[in-house]
Each structure stands twice: as structure tokens, then as C-alpha cells.
Scaffold this motif. Structure first.
Motif, mmCIF file in Angstrom:
data_model
loop_
_atom_site.group_PDB
_atom_site.id
_atom_site.type_symbol
_atom_site.label_atom_id
_atom_site.label_comp_id
_atom_site.label_asym_id
_atom_site.label_seq_id
_atom_site.Cartn_x
_atom_site.Cartn_y
_atom_site.Cartn_z
ATOM 1 N N GLY A 1 0.985 25.860 85.343
ATOM 2 C CA GLY A 1 0.152 26.264 86.470
ATOM 3 C C GLY A 1 0.375 27.722 86.845
ATOM 4 O O GLY A 1 -0.577 28.448 87.162
ATOM 5 N N ARG B 1 -2.447 30.558 86.943
ATOM 6 C CA ARG B 1 -2.690 31.291 88.187
ATOM 7 C C ARG B 1 -2.607 32.804 87.946
ATOM 8 O O ARG B 1 -3.442 33.576 88.430
ATOM 9 C CB ARG B 1 -1.674 30.879 89.255
ATOM 10 C CG ARG B 1 -1.934 31.597 90.581
ATOM 11 C CD ARG B 1 -0.750 31.557 91.518
ATOM 12 N NE ARG B 1 -0.968 32.481 92.630
ATOM 13 C CZ ARG B 1 -0.020 33.052 93.332
ATOM 14 N NH1 ARG B 1 1.262 32.793 93.080
ATOM 15 N NH2 ARG B 1 -0.318 33.893 94.312
ATOM 16 N N ALA C 1 -4.979 25.834 86.822
ATOM 17 C CA ALA C 1 -3.710 25.947 87.551
ATOM 18 C C ALA C 1 -3.571 24.794 88.526
ATOM 19 O O ALA C 1 -2.515 24.147 88.607
ATOM 20 C CB ALA C 1 -3.646 27.282 88.284
ATOM 21 N N ALA D 1 -2.772 21.553 86.693
ATOM 22 C CA ALA D 1 -1.378 21.481 86.238
ATOM 23 C C ALA D 1 -0.442 21.205 87.416
ATOM 24 O O ALA D 1 0.480 20.382 87.317
ATOM 25 C CB ALA D 1 -0.991 22.784 85.541
ATOM 26 N N TYR D 2 -0.661 21.884 88.534
ATOM 27 C CA TYR D 2 0.182 21.663 89.713
ATOM 28 C C TYR D 2 0.036 20.229 90.233
ATOM 29 O O TYR D 2 1.023 19.603 90.637
ATOM 30 C CB TYR D 2 -0.187 22.652 90.818
ATOM 31 C CG TYR D 2 0.210 24.081 90.548
ATOM 32 C CD1 TYR D 2 1.377 24.401 89.855
ATOM 33 C CD2 TYR D 2 -0.589 25.138 90.997
ATOM 34 C CE1 TYR D 2 1.735 25.719 89.624
ATOM 35 C CE2 TYR D 2 -0.237 26.466 90.762
ATOM 36 C CZ TYR D 2 0.927 26.745 90.078
ATOM 37 O OH TYR D 2 1.290 28.051 89.851
#
Length: 337
Positions: free
Chosen positions: A144, A148, A163, A166-167
Motif C-alpha cells: 500500500g 500511495r 493502495a 492493500a491497506y
């Protein structure tokens, strides 16, 4: 021993058997020595070489020598691939990704960030979620970060969305593991993405502020001063960005309140960079507050006194930041509306 010689002469096969038994015992002793002494020593020596190479790479990474650290990690991958465990391969691939993240700050951000993404994706293959949930979550967080940073370079919304994806994947695993500190850190990361989206005109700052609030809530049961300090810093930065856009003294004062809270949480010895950074943000906020035009009903004499006080506080904050290696960056003037 004539009797023994007589028996052996009459029955020579007994001698052959004794010789074979002796040879078998000797071979067994040799095999046992190889398996229980030589090979463990060889394995220990090999593991020591690998550990030494990894330790050298870690030291260079921690010292900011990302290119040298990357060379060391890649040397380990090439030289010891057949001897590394699945977990070790995943850890090294993750470190390779972190090296590329560091190199992205030094040049060729698009190329290095693409390589970071590839390295983190490789690491995920070595950390199946059903076996290495914690490690998988860590790599997802770093993935992430790479997306980002790439969004900050190219401002393509799909990068921000990757991002966030993934987070969110990391957050789900951390929630299942009841790791409140890791949850708070990931919630901060999500807030930061939405803060970036706000600056790109693709989101409201309210979404970022909601994630920061969730991060503080996650830490309520088991506080972690360093993580809480970063959360306050990120929240203050959101208000500072708002103030730069709308010229609101109220937003600036909210930013200062959050930065003050961060200073109270951060330990200068444990988190020197974070401690210095929050003071630079404090200096920016006080500078903008000093530059803000007074309202029509503002007492002029009191405003002048406040401006002097704000400038002194800004100067003191910048000095602390510089002492921790964080240089002053003149903030853009706020727009009065």
C-alpha cells in the motif's frame, strides 16, 4: 592362540564375516559422524554466512544506504536461494521492496516504485495468508505504501485505489489477530491516502479525519505512545492542509492542538525524526496563523501582540525541528476567504 587359528583355518568364512562386520561398523561410525557432526557443522557455517550477509544488508538499509543494501539482499537471493526457507525468502523479498521505496526518494521514482511493487508482490507469494497471516499483513501494508507513493508521483486514481485495497487487506488480518497497534498504523495509512486524494481533488478531507479517529479509538484499550503521536501528527497535518486551502484560523488552531498532543506523546530519543517533523509542522501552522489577516472586528493591538507571539512560537518550533535534522520549509500562504 592356536585354537583360534585352527578354527579360522577350518572355517575361513568366519574371518570374512568378522571383516565385513568390522567394515560395517566402521562405515556406520563414519556415516553417523557425517550426519551428526560434519553436516550440522556445514549447515551451521552456511547459516552463519547467510545471517552475516543479511545483517550487513540490514545495517546498510538502516543507515540509508539503500543501493548497497539492495545489492546485499540480491546477493543473498542469488547465492543462497536453494538454502533459504520459504519464510526467509519472503522476508528478503520484502526488504528488497523497502530498498526500492528508499531509492524512490533519491531518483527515478516511477521505476523504483514499480520495482518495489513487484518485490512486495513476490513476497506475498512466499507468505500465504493461511500460514503467515502476520507477515502477509506487513507486506500488504508496504505494498500500500508503494502504491500511495506512486499516486503522489503520478496522481492516477487507480494507484490510490490499489493502495486502499492493500491497506484494507492488511487491516482485515490485523483485526482478526487483535493487533490494535498494527490496526491503528494501517488506519493512519488509509487516512493518509484519503488526505492525498483530497489534495488531488478526488475526495473530502472528512474521510481522512474519520480514519484518524478510528486509529485513536483502536489505541484506546492498549495505548502506544509512538503510534498515537503519529496519529495526532497526521490529523494535524490534515487540518493544516485544510487551512492552506480556506485560510481558516479555526483549522490552524485545530492543527496546532493536534501537533501539541503529538509532542506530548512522542519521545525525542525513540522517535527523533517524528519528533522533529511535528515541530516543523507546528512552525508552519504558527507562521500561517501569524500571516492571517485580522477580521473586521478584531482588536488591532491584541492582534499585533498575537502575531508577535505566533512568530516567536514558530521560530522556536523550527529551531527544534532543525536540531533533529528536519529543515524548515516555508509554507504556502493561506487564502483568506
Amino acid at each position: 592362540m592356536p585354537e583360534v587359528r585352527w578354527v579360522l583355518n577350518r572355517h575361513p568364512w568366519i574371518l570374512a564375516v568378522l571383516i565385513l562386520v568390522g567394515l560395517g561398523a566402521a562405515m556406520g561410525a563414519v556415516t553417523n559422524y557425517i550426519h551428526h557432526t560434519i553436516r550440522p557443522q556445514q549447515r551451521a557455517a552456511l547459516e552463519a554466512r547467510i545471517a552475516d550477509a543479511v545483517h550487513r544488508a540490514e545495517g546498510r538499509y538502516e543507515g540509508g544506504k539503500f543501493a548497497r543494501a539492495l545489492e546485499d539482499y540480491q546477493h543473498v537471493q542469488r547465492t543462497f536461494d536453494a538454502d533459504l526457507t520459504r519464510e526467509s525468502k519472503g522476508q528478503i523479498a520484502e526488504q528488497v521492496g523497502l530498498c526500492y521505496l528508499g531509492l524512490a526518494d533519491q531518483g527515478d521514482p516511477q521505476g523504483h516504485l514499480a520495482q518495489a511493487v513487484a518485490a512486495f508482490q513476490e513476497a506475498l507469494e512466499f507468505f500465504p495468508v493461511n500460514v503467515f497471516a502476520t507477515a502477509h499483513a506487513s507486506v500488504q501494508s508496504h505494498l500500500g505504501d508503494a502504491y500511495r507513493r506512486h499516486f503522489q508521483v503520478e496522481a492516477r486514481s487507480e494507484l490510490a485505489n490499489k493502495a486502499i485495497e492493500a491497506y484494507q487487506a492488511a487491516l482485515g488480518l490485523q483485526a482478526a489477530d487483535a493487533d490494535t497497534v498494527a490496526q491503528a498504523q494501517t488506519l493512519n495509512r488509509l487516512g493518509n491516502v484519503y488526505r492525498d486524494l483530497y489534495q488531488a481533488g478526488n475526495s473530502s478531507m472528512e474521510q481522512a479525519l474519520q480514519f484518524y479517529e478510528q486509529a485513536r479509538a483502536a489505541l484506546a484499550a492498549a495505548p502506544d505512545a509512538a503510534t498515537l503521536g503519529v496519529t495526532y501528527t497526521d490529523t494535524g497535518l490534515a487540518y493544516l492542509i485544510l487551512a492552506r486551502g480556506n485560510g481558516s484560523s479555526r483549522s490552524l488552531k485545530r492543527a496546532i492542538d493536534q501537533f501539541d498532543r503529538a509532542v506530548n506523546q512522542l519521545n525525542a530519543e525513540i522517535s527523533p525524526r517524528e519528533y522533529g517533523t511535528v515541530h516543523r509542522h507546528l512552525g508552519d501552522a504558527y507562521t500561517l496563523l501569524a500571516d492571517a489577516k485580522p477580521g473586521s472586528s478584531t482588536n488591532r493591538a491584541l492582534h499585533t501582540q498575537n502575531v508577535i507571539a505566533y512568530r516567536n512560537k514558530a521560530k522556536a518550533a523550527y529551531k527544534i525541528a532543525e536540531n533533529f535534522g528536519i529543515p524548515r520549509q516555508r509554507p504556502a500562504p493561506a487564502e483568506k476567504k
